[in-house]
Design a protein around this motif. Sequence first.
Motif, mmCIF file in Angstrom:
data_model
loop_
_atom_site.group_PDB
_atom_site.id
_atom_site.type_symbol
_atom_site.label_atom_id
_atom_site.label_comp_id
_atom_site.label_asym_id
_atom_site.label_seq_id
_atom_site.Cartn_x
_atom_site.Cartn_y
_atom_site.Cartn_z
ATOM 1 N N ASP A 98 1.603 2.525 9.567
ATOM 2 C CA ASP A 98 1.368 3.812 8.910
ATOM 3 C C ASP A 98 1.402 3.621 7.388
ATOM 4 O O ASP A 98 1.820 2.580 6.888
ATOM 5 C CB ASP A 98 2.429 4.817 9.340
ATOM 6 N N GLU A 99 0.957 4.675 6.681
ATOM 7 C CA GLU A 99 0.905 4.615 5.216
ATOM 8 C C GLU A 99 0.155 3.365 4.765
ATOM 9 O O GLU A 99 0.595 2.610 3.901
ATOM 10 C CB GLU A 99 2.306 4.666 4.607
ATOM 11 N N MET A 100 -1.001 3.170 5.370
ATOM 12 C CA MET A 100 -1.843 2.027 5.019
ATOM 13 C C MET A 100 -2.600 2.331 3.736
ATOM 14 O O MET A 100 -3.161 3.421 3.576
ATOM 15 C CB MET A 100 -2.837 1.750 6.144
ATOM 16 N N SER A 101 -2.637 1.387 2.859
ATOM 17 C CA SER A 101 -3.421 1.536 1.633
ATOM 18 C C SER A 101 -4.909 1.502 1.953
ATOM 19 O O SER A 101 -5.348 0.797 2.870
ATOM 20 C CB SER A 101 -3.089 0.423 0.649
ATOM 21 N N ASN A 102 -5.687 2.278 1.217
ATOM 22 C CA ASN A 102 -7.147 2.154 1.299
ATOM 23 C C ASN A 102 -7.740 1.926 -0.098
ATOM 24 O O ASN A 102 -8.880 2.290 -0.383
ATOM 25 C CB ASN A 102 -7.778 3.374 1.973
ATOM 26 N N VAL A 103 -6.916 1.314 -0.958
ATOM 27 C CA VAL A 103 -7.330 0.984 -2.321
ATOM 28 C C VAL A 103 -7.797 -0.469 -2.359
ATOM 29 O O VAL A 103 -7.072 -1.368 -1.899
ATOM 30 C CB VAL A 103 -6.164 1.186 -3.311
ATOM 31 N N PRO A 104 -8.996 -0.728 -2.860
ATOM 32 C CA PRO A 104 -9.456 -2.116 -2.946
ATOM 33 C C PRO A 104 -8.440 -2.998 -3.680
ATOM 34 O O PRO A 104 -7.880 -2.611 -4.701
ATOM 35 C CB PRO A 104 -10.762 -1.995 -3.740
ATOM 36 N N GLY A 105 -8.181 -4.162 -3.091
ATOM 37 C CA GLY A 105 -7.221 -5.093 -3.667
ATOM 38 C C GLY A 105 -6.039 -5.365 -2.761
ATOM 39 O O GLY A 105 -5.320 -6.360 -2.952
ATOM 40 N N ASN A 106 -5.832 -4.500 -1.773
ATOM 41 C CA ASN A 106 -4.690 -4.679 -0.866
ATOM 42 C C ASN A 106 -5.111 -5.191 0.518
ATOM 43 O O ASN A 106 -4.300 -5.211 1.443
ATOM 44 C CB ASN A 106 -3.928 -3.363 -0.704
ATOM 45 N N GLU A 107 -6.355 -5.591 0.643
ATOM 46 C CA GLU A 107 -6.837 -6.051 1.945
ATOM 47 C C GLU A 107 -6.031 -7.237 2.464
ATOM 48 O O GLU A 107 -5.715 -7.314 3.663
ATOM 49 C CB GLU A 107 -8.321 -6.437 1.853
ATOM 50 N N GLY A 108 -5.697 -8.172 1.578
ATOM 51 C CA GLY A 108 -4.974 -9.365 1.995
ATOM 52 C C GLY A 108 -3.605 -9.062 2.575
ATOM 53 O O GLY A 108 -3.114 -9.787 3.452
ATOM 54 N N TYR A 109 -2.971 -8.017 2.087
ATOM 55 C CA TYR A 109 -1.661 -7.585 2.588
ATOM 56 C C TYR A 109 -1.758 -7.307 4.091
ATOM 57 O O TYR A 109 -0.917 -7.764 4.884
ATOM 58 C CB TYR A 109 -1.235 -6.341 1.813
ATOM 59 N N TYR A 110 -2.805 -6.568 4.488
ATOM 60 C CA TYR A 110 -2.929 -6.182 5.893
ATOM 61 C C TYR A 110 -3.475 -7.315 6.745
ATOM 62 O O TYR A 110 -3.110 -7.447 7.923
ATOM 63 C CB TYR A 110 -3.777 -4.910 5.996
ATOM 64 N N SER A 111 -4.314 -8.153 6.172
ATOM 65 C CA SER A 111 -4.759 -9.331 6.913
ATOM 66 C C SER A 111 -3.579 -10.242 7.246
ATOM 67 O O SER A 111 -3.492 -10.798 8.346
ATOM 68 C CB SER A 111 -5.794 -10.112 6.094
ATOM 69 N N THR A 112 -2.651 -10.351 6.305
ATOM 70 C CA THR A 112 -1.460 -11.169 6.536
ATOM 71 C C THR A 112 -0.615 -10.597 7.665
ATOM 72 O O THR A 112 -0.131 -11.331 8.545
ATOM 73 C CB THR A 112 -0.623 -11.266 5.245
ATOM 74 N N LEU A 113 -0.429 -9.283 7.662
ATOM 75 C CA LEU A 113 0.346 -8.642 8.726
ATOM 76 C C LEU A 113 -0.349 -8.781 10.072
ATOM 77 O O LEU A 113 0.305 -8.970 11.108
ATOM 78 C CB LEU A 113 0.570 -7.164 8.392
#
Length: 252
Positions: A98-113
Amino acid sequence: LGALIIPLYTYPGVSWSAIISAKEANPSVAMVVIINPDNGPGTSKDQNYVTGINNLRAAGVVVLGYDHTSWAARPLATVEADIDSYKSWYNVSGIFFDEMSNVPGNEGYYSTLNQYSDSLGLNFTVGNPGGPAPPSYLGTLDVIVTYENQGVPNSTSLAAMTMGVPANHFAVIAYGVNVWNGSAVSDVYKYASYVYVTNDTLPNPYGALSGDFSNMVSFLSNPIPSSVPLTVKSVDAGGTPIAGVYTVITST
């Protein structure tokens, strides 16, 4: 058509039993539930959750564990520790971020998870920005909740949000829906494979199982067909067929 995705933010009890009963009675209806012990896995294992999750899984329900990412501000190590707890305590099938970012630049954070979850065998991940995410986020997690808001979204807005990407990449969660409309829900499934509709409202629309739960289950068991054959025979007042006349039928 797709599946139900249910924010099951209640303690194991009546709501959980209702889902299990509905799944057992309708085995063809795919159901995904999100459990939330304490805004995440909590600080210790709860045996009632263990039992409840085992019962859900035994019935064929996919169970995800809720965790929040604070728009990518929570340290990855903290979120990964929560994933560890879900794995060791509850053996869920995946994680709902939840509370996932949709701002460009944070994609790697979620790919890591996503990669970390997969490494533990929790290989179904869902991210919830509550609104559209840029194309760069597609694939960072398995499914993105492109809409979490009041009312059922229309086809025009859904088409814009999903950008022609296949429906299996998206989920839609609609609350405050006072009138059930199977046709509108059928339209949603054209763009999102995971859908939940509830008549409950803010501040907590997920504190109880949706009043539309039975409608959703029935709908997925007997979906509205995309086309219906229709024959029109025109006759006059005496019942004699009328030739050369056509009928236009307009319907929503």
